[in-house]
Write an enzyme that holds these catalytic residues in place. Sequence first.
Site, mmCIF file in Angstrom:
data_model
loop_
_atom_site.group_PDB
_atom_site.id
_atom_site.type_symbol
_atom_site.label_atom_id
_atom_site.label_comp_id
_atom_site.label_asym_id
_atom_site.label_seq_id
_atom_site.Cartn_x
_atom_site.Cartn_y
_atom_site.Cartn_z
ATOM 1 N N CYS A 97 0.843 -1.203 0.000
ATOM 2 C CA CYS A 97 0.000 0.000 0.000
ATOM 3 C C CYS A 97 0.879 1.254 0.000
ATOM 4 C CB CYS A 97 -0.985 -0.036 1.169
ATOM 5 S SG CYS A 97 -2.335 1.128 0.959
ATOM 6 N N HIS A 219 -3.698 -5.403 0.702
ATOM 7 C CA HIS A 219 -3.059 -5.702 1.990
ATOM 8 C C HIS A 219 -3.115 -7.193 2.321
ATOM 9 C CE1 HIS A 219 -2.410 -1.683 3.792
ATOM 10 N NE2 HIS A 219 -3.435 -1.305 3.058
ATOM 11 N N GLU A 221 -1.594 -8.653 4.649
ATOM 12 C CA GLU A 221 -1.548 -8.836 6.115
ATOM 13 C C GLU A 221 -2.913 -8.585 6.759
ATOM 14 O OE1 GLU A 221 -0.871 -6.110 4.651
ATOM 15 O OE2 GLU A 221 -1.192 -4.384 5.956
#
Lengths: 272, 968
Positions: A97, A219, A221
């Site tokens: 990002c 993302h 994660e």
Amino acid sequence: MTNTPKAIVLAGYGLNCEEETLYAFKYNGIDGDIVHINDLIDNPAMLDNYEILAVPGGFSYGDDTGSGNAFAQKMRLSLQADLEKFVARDTLVIGICNGCQILSNLGLVPGARDVAVTYNQSSRYQCRWIDVAMNGASKSPWLQGIDRMHIPVAHGEGRFMMSEDTLAKLTDNDQIAATYIKPDGSAAQGEFPYNPNGSTADIAAITNETGRVIAIMPHPERGMFSWQRDDYDILKDTAQREGRDLPEPSDGLAIFANAARYFGVSAKTKAA
Amino acid sequence: MAYRTEVLTLVEDGRAQALEKSLQAHGLDARINVIDVYSSENETVTKDTFINSVCNPVTQAANQSHPDFDWALEIGFLPGVTDNIGHTAQELIELAGAQGDTACYSAKLYLIKGNNLQLRDIEKIAASLSNSLIQRITIKTADEFKADGGMGITIPKVTLSNQGSAADQVDLNVSDEALSELGQKGIKNEDGSYRGPLGLSLHYMKAIQAYYKDLGRNPTDIELETLAQTWSEHCKHTIFASPIDEVKDGLYKHYIKRATKEIREARGDDDFCVSVFSDNAGGIIFDDNYLITDKVETHNSPSALDPFGGAITGIVGVNRDCIGFGQGAKPVINRYGYCFADPRTSPELYRDKNRNISILSPETIMNGVIAGVESGGNCSGIPTPQGFAYFDDRFVGKPLVFVGTIGLIPRTINGKPGHEKQAQPGDKIVMAGGRVGRDGIHGATFSSVALDEGSPATAVQIGDPITQKKMSDAIIKEIRDLGLYSAITDNGAGGLSSSVGEMAEQSGGFHLELEKVPLKYPGMAPWEIWISESQERMTMAVPPENTDEIIALLAKRGVEAAVVGTYTDSGNAHITYNDETIMDMAMEFLHDGNPETPLETTFTRGGEDEPSLPEPSDYAQELQDMLGRLNICSKEFIATQYDHNVQGSAVLGPLQGKGRVYAETSVTKPVLDSPKGVVLSQGLAPRYSDIDTYHMSTASLDMAVRNAVAAGVDIEQLALLDNFCWCSSDEAERLGQLKRSVEAIYDMAVTYKTPFISGKDSMFNDFKGFDKDGNPVKISAPPTLLVSSIGVMPNVDQSISLAPKAAGDLVYLLGETKDELGGSEYYDQHGKIGSNVPESDAKKNLYLYQLYSRAARKRLISSAIAVNHGGLGVALAKKAIAGGLGMDIDLSHIDLRADKALFSETTGRILITVAPHNKEAFEKLFKKYSFLYQIGHIAYTDTLNIKNVATCDIDALETAYKAPLKDY
């Protein structure tokens, strides 16, 4: 395995995903530290202690002057040579990002400052779950064995833009790592919300020529565990009806597991 | 010499495209180029090294010739207004090696091309893109632009010349009339202008007069301003503290605080409250290691004048309440709540009699507020998964903007309880974060009065989330655990006067040296420095031996800090400016000198007779019309703009099911390796206040509780926050409504055993202005109580979303449906108020919630939605949309005409689905419950079929639900 690989996860000036990013590495058996950018600038030699560099998501400098631009400048003016040295070693680099925007501004992807990651076509921040297909032909260690991922985006400036020449070059070199797709697997072809930002050629992630440096707008994660997913309630309910436990890992975890595997850490098996 | 760099985008620019599209929607056809402008008195602003960091060479070019255009419109900030982009650019100028004055100022230049565009069109565009309170606008034709050689360079530098003495004496030996005027309008300058409202009543002014008469002198300006801040309704909550009718200890102590005390005693060993009402937020136990904190604030008045600035300042302000809890909590969740007027209307109302100053349109306010919280929350890296938007045209002059922050803090830090802190005599006063400017002067006093013509522009501020993020990270993630400070609090309303004043209560006095406070620009008067509400500042009490270390640690993180004084035990509030004493007041008078103001109330039940509406001829259409109401339709456009999964902690988000229904409850897992979840929800029902605020309040509280319970949290694990947004609180009738409201939430909270842990009030949400003919109007917001709930569930796999999961599942309605449509969405749809406002039966509800909580623990419930605004019909439709599955429903158990059955808003009801294999266990659990109704099942169809009433196509329901706000 002899040495546990170590990841350095940057922080400071509005980066904000450092904790969950480090968690993703640690979950896969990689050691690591969160290091403030000012501490790294004070002591660039510390990069020698790490095999992985992660520039996490966030809002460095509030996206002022173009997302990632100011933070990249801070790194460029004091760390350019050290970063090049780090990348030249057998290391892995990931920018997620805001980190993706920073690596692009630094030119660490695709290799020079040839790609802009800029304002969404809607000019509006978008937080939503999307699907991406990984480029099977990519040689990037980050992508091995991953076909597609259901993970979220959360950005106001995620639109990859570049010249026709650059696009052709990235395509030919298999440096386009991931593209937005529709749930049925077909290309998003720029259609909102499947392509959430109007990105050229539906690009969601690119790599440098070696594939060891990846810049990804979505993302992983935030989509590494099933309980993080937007369809968690359905997955959980289905598992319950089928009388089984829902495994904790989800799509995004594979990216970090690949980093571990690259450095010889066997994939951590979580009881499913 | 001034310099300027322009950055032109050469390729498609999302910002320009979005603007063109929005202009088109307003009937203007134009092609736009957006140019970023950086101006500075430092030449570096034109150098390549700097340009490299503000211009992307792939898509942009600096200082190039302009594309063809007809009009040039430049929007920049007025002097002294927070300019975040300029601030970053200044850092980049410094990074590029510049010396000297590196200040940089940002602006946007819009080059506009279009057929037949007139000056008034450009002015219209300018008005939609800017706010004249904080921004400057320059418009030039292409010819003027060429003749002038461009837009020129504007350097909006603040120049102040405070040549006067450190402090002026204010003569209080005057008539009551003059005293009254002083209290209202503020201290008079030499030129006859006023410094801004003190908001002190004559009653208070006379107490101040008497105090200084005893001292044998007049107060200084800074002393009087300090008293105005400290005694303001905003800071002192006088209305809740004053004796009211027979309640001598005041509403807050008698009802709210007492409710919590009684609940905690009744819960005994199960008491999970740790810190209530005493700190910047309330704190409850999360697990063995952590507390979870919560605080909800309002920022209504500033948001009416500058919606973006008001809202961003609100959200970063409440983040600081979290950072300032105990020894410092980490912000882990934000939430929001907005009350607006219909954005599709443009009422003609003015602030002044001459009709020069129009109010902002509801659309401008809505868009600005949403954007302000977006910027503040997203930039701070805090997820925002839960909130609401409620609409009523009485919010036209003053919107309600609720912002909340949940924090996480270790229960023990350095061997001490994490929630405890105490400023010690001898500790240094350290101010960290942003510098002090004139922004936000009189914010506290201003928010305590109705908005009118004289509302001060200096009260408007813009937050700087990155400055705060740097400070927050440095304090919470690094410095806190080193144990270097004794206490910490935030600078909110009243600025230093409030933060230092409050902390000094712990030590017993303070000495502040005002000349040591870092300023944004020279020339501020001492009283201004003291009460300025410039944002992004924390105040710490630091033992003298630690000050150097703490300031150095902050500096390493790019955060400025300075020692500005000392906490003492002198009993005095003492301020010097370059060694001259300008304030010397007893702490006791400052904090407790405000005289009691006994209040009296009256109460009359409102509403009208129950209407006899004709029965709808087409129930499917009626349901679609209801779904399209602003208070019911989807607010997905807000949810997707707010980052709701940063920190990786989102479990149940704002949009649920395949159909993405906007949910009222969220579940978050704030500690990644703990299975525990934090459940959040809210409840409000402002329109019920038109009938009876008692029932408005019980409905609001019940909604907040029931929403959370429905999502799977045990009612025994829930705590509450109260936010009162009242109007005209100087009128006996409004105070009577308030008293009933507070009685109501005492009664219900004590029955539910859900303690209040924090609260806030805003008592004058009135707009005083003029209509299109210049006649005075007063528009009062309906008395609104927002109840926010927070609870902890042992494992997030216990969470229950609102979306049905599988065809064949059984649909149950839990709870009785009565003829209660007074103040309902359905009556409002037909222009009625009615009389039968929903009356909540707390005992009956509690029994249901206890049973439900047991069923949730046993994972017997597959989906659930609380039946709220719009009633059962709306709840059924939302479930059908969310699941993308049909439903076959039979409501014949409800002995009411179908429209009342569908749209009654009786509280205490939950609509659920249960998998067939859980039917037996579920029904066994509810065996003794009298109001369990199996009303149908989930079907493999594409219709919501309500037997003998309506067959509704789910796609049509979805369109009706999503259409109204989809283009915002």
